[in-house]
Scaffold this active site. Structure first.
Site, short mmCIF file in Angstrom:
data_model
loop_
_atom_site.label_atom_id
_atom_site.label_comp_id
_atom_site.label_asym_id
_atom_site.label_seq_id
_atom_site.Cartn_x
_atom_site.Cartn_y
_atom_site.Cartn_z
N CYS A 103 0.79 -1.23 0.00
CA CYS A 103 0.00 0.00 0.00
C CYS A 103 0.82 1.27 0.00
O CYS A 103 0.51 2.22 -0.74
CB CYS A 103 -0.99 0.00 1.16
SG CYS A 103 -0.23 0.04 2.82
N HIS A 143 -2.51 0.59 7.14
CA HIS A 143 -2.83 0.65 5.71
C HIS A 143 -2.99 2.10 5.27
O HIS A 143 -3.65 2.90 5.93
CB HIS A 143 -4.12 -0.12 5.40
CG HIS A 143 -4.53 0.00 3.97
ND1 HIS A 143 -3.78 -0.54 2.94
CD2 HIS A 143 -5.59 0.62 3.38
CE1 HIS A 143 -4.37 -0.27 1.79
NE2 HIS A 143 -5.45 0.44 2.03
N ASP A 177 -7.60 4.24 -3.58
CA ASP A 177 -6.70 3.27 -2.93
C ASP A 177 -6.24 2.28 -3.99
O ASP A 177 -7.02 1.48 -4.50
CB ASP A 177 -7.43 2.55 -1.80
CG ASP A 177 -6.53 1.61 -1.02
OD1 ASP A 177 -5.36 1.44 -1.39
OD2 ASP A 177 -7.01 1.04 -0.02
#
Length: 274
Positions: free
Chosen positions: A67, A106, A121
């Protein structure tokens, strides 16, 4: 602009016009279809660097990342194009019991486009968004790879994905801006802490128009958009490396120490199955 040119070449995107929702959607889709999600570096005990040149250089060598790498580079490109972005941190809730508190590990983005706020995302593995979704609690929102929704509660928001007719929580977050030191700290935890599954388990995901290729440890699966998943158990290190190269476009064989680490993983899975 050289780093942006290299990034746009990598994802096959050419921006023309203003920073609007159409541009955000187009770049989000191209990024998620061009750069795989994978954790080979922490699995092999290698550092995960978060500066833009290092991320771009890694991605350009037929590698992917997780991420922080995905969303930091994506944010860098969006900012350069004139978008207003805010980096956020979330607590992963996917496959986590309701009474277990997880760390803020995250990264995701809040992006302004066409007068509204959007959640973007590009780095949440098998459940990665392939399109931004509006910051609108309660509404089911369609993306090229399924429906998602945001639920609002006293602590902020929870992102959920529709799977097999039910809603699965993915992660929980609020809208407090986070900064590079926050991501350096979280990245260190995720890439080195014994409790992080990224240092023990192989995870790789490649998103394509028709679904997602996924490897978790020694099991390869393809999750089609309109068909049940198909899975194959990989038996050897060479089979894993070949699969990563052929279906994911990942040059895993060039990662220092990864073959020994995969050999231990194969032995562990084999022993657990006896």
């Amino acid at each position: 602009m050289s780093d942006l040119t290299a990034y746009f070449d990598l994802v096959g995107y050419r921006h023309q016009g203003r920073p609007d929702l159409a541009a955000l959607r187009a770049l989000h889709l191209r990024h998620t279809h061009s750069i795989p999600f994978e954790n080979l570096s922490p699995l092999a005990g290698l550092p995960v660097k978060l500066d833009i040149p290092s991320i771009l250089e890694k991605f350009s060598r037929q590698r992917g990342g997780y991420c922080y790498e995905h969303n930091l580079l994506f944010q860098h490109a969006l900012d350069a194009l004139g978008f207003n972005t805010t980096a956020l941190l979330a607590r992963v809730r996917m496959n986590v019991p309701a009474d277990v508190v997880t760390p803020r590990s995250h990264m995701l983005l809040l992006v302004e486009a066409d007068g509204e706020q959007w959640i973007a995302d590009t780095g949440f593995g098998r459940m990665t968004l392939t399109s931004p979704i509006r910051l609108e609690p309660g509404a089911a929102q369609s993306t090229p790879h399924g429906r998602y929704r945001l639920i609002k509660d006293d602590e902020g928001y929870r992102l959920e994905a529709e799977t097999a007719g039910s809603w699965e929580p993915l992660y929980a977050f609020d809208l407090r801006r986070c900064y590079p030191p926050d991501f350096e700290m979280s990245n260190w935890y995720v890439s080195t802490h014994p409790a992080s599954h990224f240092v023990h388990d192989l995870v790789a995901v490649r998103t394509v128009a028709g679904g997602r290729h996924v490897i978790y440890n020694t099991r390869y699966s393809f999750y089609g958009l309109d068909a049940p998943p198909v899975s194959v158990q990989l038996q050897t290190v060479d089979e894993i490396l070949d699969m990563l190269r052929s279906e994911f476009g990942i040059a895993a064989h060039e990662v220092a120490g990864i073959q020994d680490r995969l050999a231990r993983l194969v032995s562990r899975v084999s022993s657990a199955g006896r």
